[in-house]
Design an enzyme around this catalytic site. Structure first.
Site, PDB file in Angstrom:
ATOM      1  N   TYR A 127      22.060  11.216 -17.551  1.00 46.75           N
ATOM      2  CA  TYR A 127      22.610   9.960 -18.054  1.00 46.75           C
ATOM      3  C   TYR A 127      22.982   9.959 -19.533  1.00 46.75           C
ATOM      4  O   TYR A 127      23.515   8.970 -20.018  1.00 46.75           O
ATOM      5  CB  TYR A 127      21.609   8.827 -17.783  1.00 46.75           C
ATOM      6  CG  TYR A 127      21.280   8.683 -16.318  1.00 46.75           C
ATOM      7  CD1 TYR A 127      22.248   8.298 -15.401  1.00 46.75           C
ATOM      8  CD2 TYR A 127      20.001   8.960 -15.842  1.00 46.75           C
ATOM      9  CE1 TYR A 127      21.957   8.177 -14.053  1.00 46.75           C
ATOM     10  CE2 TYR A 127      19.697   8.832 -14.496  1.00 46.75           C
ATOM     11  CZ  TYR A 127      20.678   8.443 -13.610  1.00 46.75           C
ATOM     12  OH  TYR A 127      20.384   8.331 -12.274  1.00 46.75           O
ATOM     13  N   HIS A 173      29.935   5.391 -12.629  1.00 50.16           N
ATOM     14  CA  HIS A 173      28.616   6.029 -12.602  1.00 50.16           C
ATOM     15  C   HIS A 173      28.597   7.107 -13.673  1.00 50.16           C
ATOM     16  O   HIS A 173      29.547   7.895 -13.779  1.00 50.16           O
ATOM     17  CB  HIS A 173      28.322   6.653 -11.235  1.00 50.16           C
ATOM     18  CG  HIS A 173      28.278   5.632 -10.142  1.00 50.16           C
ATOM     19  ND1 HIS A 173      27.186   4.822  -9.942  1.00 50.16           N
ATOM     20  CD2 HIS A 173      29.207   5.276  -9.224  1.00 50.16           C
ATOM     21  CE1 HIS A 173      27.446   4.004  -8.931  1.00 50.16           C
ATOM     22  NE2 HIS A 173      28.667   4.253  -8.485  1.00 50.16           N
TER      23      HIS A 173
END
Length: 150
Positions: free
Chosen positions: A26, A101
């Site tokens: 991330y 995403h």
């Protein structure tokens, strides 16, 4: 002259942990840092960006229901694979949206491969890290402006 473009950025559960949660997937920037940069980029293009992040599905649904945005950028996070209610909220307001995403969900666990949003999204961006948000923002603004010119 076209009216100012309004974008709503919706971030789902656990994205409040960006910067410390699995940075290999991330990234190292916090959600606040990412949102601040997106607001600056939107402003440079004469657009405004509102943001909500919540771990509670109903709060995201309420924000979508109450929005007067021209376009939504959504990272539903774990709700991607589970939330018919969030999908229905997006369909109910009929505001076009891009699904984002940070990680490539298709290169991860099999349960992450299914999305309740992708088939209704204008587009899907995954695996490009925080740059995916910037691509989505640019696309959203361009699409709204093109529609305003018609």
């Amino acid at each position: 002259m076209s009216k100012a473009v309004k974008i709503l950025l919706v971030n789902g559960p656990n994205l409040n942990l960006l910067g410390r949660r699995e940075p290999g997937h991330y990234g190292h920037h916090t959600l606040a840092q990412i949102v601040e940069q997106l607001k600056l980029l939107a402003g440079e293009q004469g657009a405004s960006l509102d943001h909500i992040q919540s771990n509670a599905e109903h709060e995201l649904i309420d924000a979508i229901h109450q929005s007067d945005a021209d376009f939504i950028i959504i990272n539903p996070a774990a709700f991607t694979h589970t939330s018919v209610a969030l999908r229905d909220a997006l369909l109910g307001v009929a505001i076009p949206f891009i699904e984002v995403h940070l990680s490539n969900v298709h290169a991860r666990e099999a349960f992450r491969h299914h999305s309740y949003f992708s088939d209704k999204a204008v587009g899907v961006i995954c695996g490009l890290g925080e740059q995916g948000y910037r691509y989505a923002l640019d696309s959203a603004i361009a699409r709204v402006r093109a529609a305003q010119e018609k």
